[in-house]
Write an enzyme that holds these catalytic residues in place. Structure first.
Site, PDB file in Angstrom:
ATOM      1  N   HIS A  20       0.872  -1.020   0.121  1.00  0.00           N
ATOM      2  CA  HIS A  20       0.267  -0.007  -0.011  1.00  0.00           C
ATOM      3  C   HIS A  20       0.777   1.158   0.118  1.00  0.00           C
ATOM      4  O   HIS A  20       2.149   1.373   0.194  1.00  0.00           O
ATOM      5  CB  HIS A  20      -1.005   0.073   1.395  1.00  0.00           C
ATOM      6  CG  HIS A  20      -0.234  -0.034   2.544  1.00  0.00           C
ATOM      7  ND1 HIS A  20       0.645  -0.811   3.034  1.00  0.00           N
ATOM      8  CD2 HIS A  20      -0.098   1.039   3.522  1.00  0.00           C
ATOM      9  CE1 HIS A  20       1.094  -0.413   4.397  1.00  0.00           C
ATOM     10  NE2 HIS A  20       0.527   0.562   4.457  1.00  0.00           N
ATOM     11  N   HIS A  69       1.455   3.964   2.023  1.00  0.00           N
ATOM     12  CA  HIS A  69       1.921   4.820   3.101  1.00  0.00           C
ATOM     13  C   HIS A  69       3.488   4.787   2.912  1.00  0.00           C
ATOM     14  O   HIS A  69       4.069   4.013   2.598  1.00  0.00           O
ATOM     15  CB  HIS A  69       1.370   4.295   4.312  1.00  0.00           C
ATOM     16  CG  HIS A  69      -0.193   4.416   5.035  1.00  0.00           C
ATOM     17  ND1 HIS A  69      -0.825   3.843   5.636  1.00  0.00           N
ATOM     18  CD2 HIS A  69      -0.751   5.477   4.381  1.00  0.00           C
ATOM     19  CE1 HIS A  69      -1.861   4.083   5.819  1.00  0.00           C
ATOM     20  NE2 HIS A  69      -1.935   5.068   5.012  1.00  0.00           N
ATOM     21  N   ASP A  92       5.745   4.832   4.850  1.00  0.00           N
ATOM     22  CA  ASP A  92       6.819   3.830   5.624  1.00  0.00           C
ATOM     23  C   ASP A  92       7.060   2.628   4.816  1.00  0.00           C
ATOM     24  O   ASP A  92       7.885   1.676   4.988  1.00  0.00           O
ATOM     25  CB  ASP A  92       6.626   3.273   6.864  1.00  0.00           C
ATOM     26  CG  ASP A  92       4.790   2.776   7.355  1.00  0.00           C
ATOM     27  OD1 ASP A  92       4.099   3.434   6.438  1.00  0.00           O
ATOM     28  OD2 ASP A  92       4.952   2.201   8.294  1.00  0.00           O
ATOM     29  N   HIS A  93       6.129   2.386   3.672  1.00  0.00           N
ATOM     30  CA  HIS A  93       6.012   1.098   2.747  1.00  0.00           C
ATOM     31  C   HIS A  93       6.426   1.468   1.468  1.00  0.00           C
ATOM     32  O   HIS A  93       6.560   0.504   0.648  1.00  0.00           O
ATOM     33  CB  HIS A  93       4.782   0.433   2.686  1.00  0.00           C
ATOM     34  CG  HIS A  93       4.295   0.069   4.356  1.00  0.00           C
ATOM     35  ND1 HIS A  93       4.503  -1.555   4.553  1.00  0.00           N
ATOM     36  CD2 HIS A  93       3.993   0.456   5.207  1.00  0.00           C
ATOM     37  CE1 HIS A  93       4.293  -1.546   5.894  1.00  0.00           C
ATOM     38  NE2 HIS A  93       3.688  -0.270   6.354  1.00  0.00           N
ATOM     39  N   ASP A 150       0.202  -4.149   7.627  1.00  0.00           N
ATOM     40  CA  ASP A 150      -1.069  -3.039   8.001  1.00  0.00           C
ATOM     41  C   ASP A 150      -2.199  -3.661   7.592  1.00  0.00           C
ATOM     42  O   ASP A 150      -2.906  -3.467   6.542  1.00  0.00           O
ATOM     43  CB  ASP A 150      -0.371  -1.935   7.095  1.00  0.00           C
ATOM     44  CG  ASP A 150       0.744  -1.287   7.609  1.00  0.00           C
ATOM     45  OD1 ASP A 150       1.518  -1.920   7.961  1.00  0.00           O
ATOM     46  OD2 ASP A 150       0.752  -0.080   7.310  1.00  0.00           O
TER      47      ASP A 150
END
Length: 302
Positions: free
Chosen positions: A61, A63, A65-66, A201
């Site tokens: 996804h 976000h 941090d990914h 997540d």
């Protein structure tokens, strides 16, 4: 070689010891990078991995941090003039984010990066097996990934000798399943294909179990401990106890816990909580750690 290199283990906020997410899976000829968070290119360097061998990138996804490391990784593929195509998988609804990250700055785009978004029914054959994706339950569109190697056969020398089969005949038997009236089942043992799952997540949902079912290695987020279970449910994350329960119910062999909230100074509590329900191998992920995929389950040997 079948091995996971952990590049980062933090959740939203990195720490002095934990970089943002990043996971490199070497599976024979496939080299798959999952969730390249900020700093992934440098973490790969520290771990002894070049960028150019990558064969595909999987983003769960968008976000930060990914995914914020995606720009650097793609630009490094271009700088190295990577000679082979690199598939990029990401949620279909996040195509605009992918495009922005891919062209975040000016560079000579010398790499053949091929966007292959995931959506309902996604399944693609790879040299490692079938790569599938299922939707998870988070605040934005999120998918988990599963890699399934086909089942096969392991030839048994004693049985081959008993039927007088050797040399090129063995290869023909493996290709066609029959040689001179002898079937492959008569001279081999089942060789179950290995399985790997990557779950980040998400709140607990049916697809978490579907992704984890019977895998040899499950890499799964465990952002919170049970003391914050209500918060985990609210923001779409798992606790270490939930991750352990999933691994137990699904028959997982090796459980890799990661994506730890910065609020916990003692990460050993995550492993202890997961162990309350899961008796198998638990790996508490640390940055730059290497984890071997468990040895293959074998059939009969006689």
């Amino acid at each position: 070689m079948r091995e996971l290199t952990v590049l980062g283990t933090a959740s939203q906020v990195p720490t002095r010891a934990r970089n943002h997410n990043g996971y490199l899976l070497r599976w024979d000829d496939e080299v798959i990078l999952f969730d390249p968070g900020e700093g992934t290119q440098r973490q790969m360097l520290l771990a002894g991995h070049a960028v150019s061998p990558l064969t595909r990138i999987c983003v769960t996804h968008f976000h930060g941090d990914h995914s914020l490391g995606l720009a650097g990784v793609i630009q490094r593929l271009a700088l190295d003039r990577t000679p082979h195509p690199v598939a990029a998988h990401f949620p279909e609804g996040g195509r605009a984010y992918f495009d922005r990250l891919r062209y975040a700055t000016s560079f000579r785009d010398n790499a053949d990066v091929r966007p292959e978004p995931v959506g309902a029914g996604f399944a693609v054959p790879t040299r490692a097996g079938l790569l599938t994706a299922l939707p998870l339950r988070h605040s934005i569109e999120t998918y988990g990934y599963r890699l399934t190697e086909p089942d096969g056969h392991r030839m048994l020398p004693g049985r081959l000798a008993a039927y007088g089969i050797g040399g090129p005949a063995v290869g023909e038997l493996q290709r066609s399943g029959r040689w001179g009236g002898v079937t492959i089942e008569q001279v081999s043992a089942p060789r179950p294909g290995q399985k790997f799952a990557f779950v980040m997540d998400t709140g607990l949902c049916d697809t978490v179990y579907a992704l984890a079912d019977g895998v040899d290695m499950l890499v799964i987020e465990s952002t919170f401990l049970a003391t914050e279970a209500a918060l985990a449910e609210q923001v779409g994350h798992l606790t270490a106890g939930q991750a352990g329960a999933v691994a137990h119910e699904c028959g997982v062999r090796t459980l890799v816990l990661t994506h730890f909230s910065q609020r916990y100074p003692d990460a050993s509590r995550f492993a202890a909580e997961a162990a309350e329900t899961f008796a198998g191998t638990i790996v508490l992920a640390e940055d730059l750690m290497r984890v071997a995929v468990p040895a293959r389950r074998e059939g009969v040997t006689s």
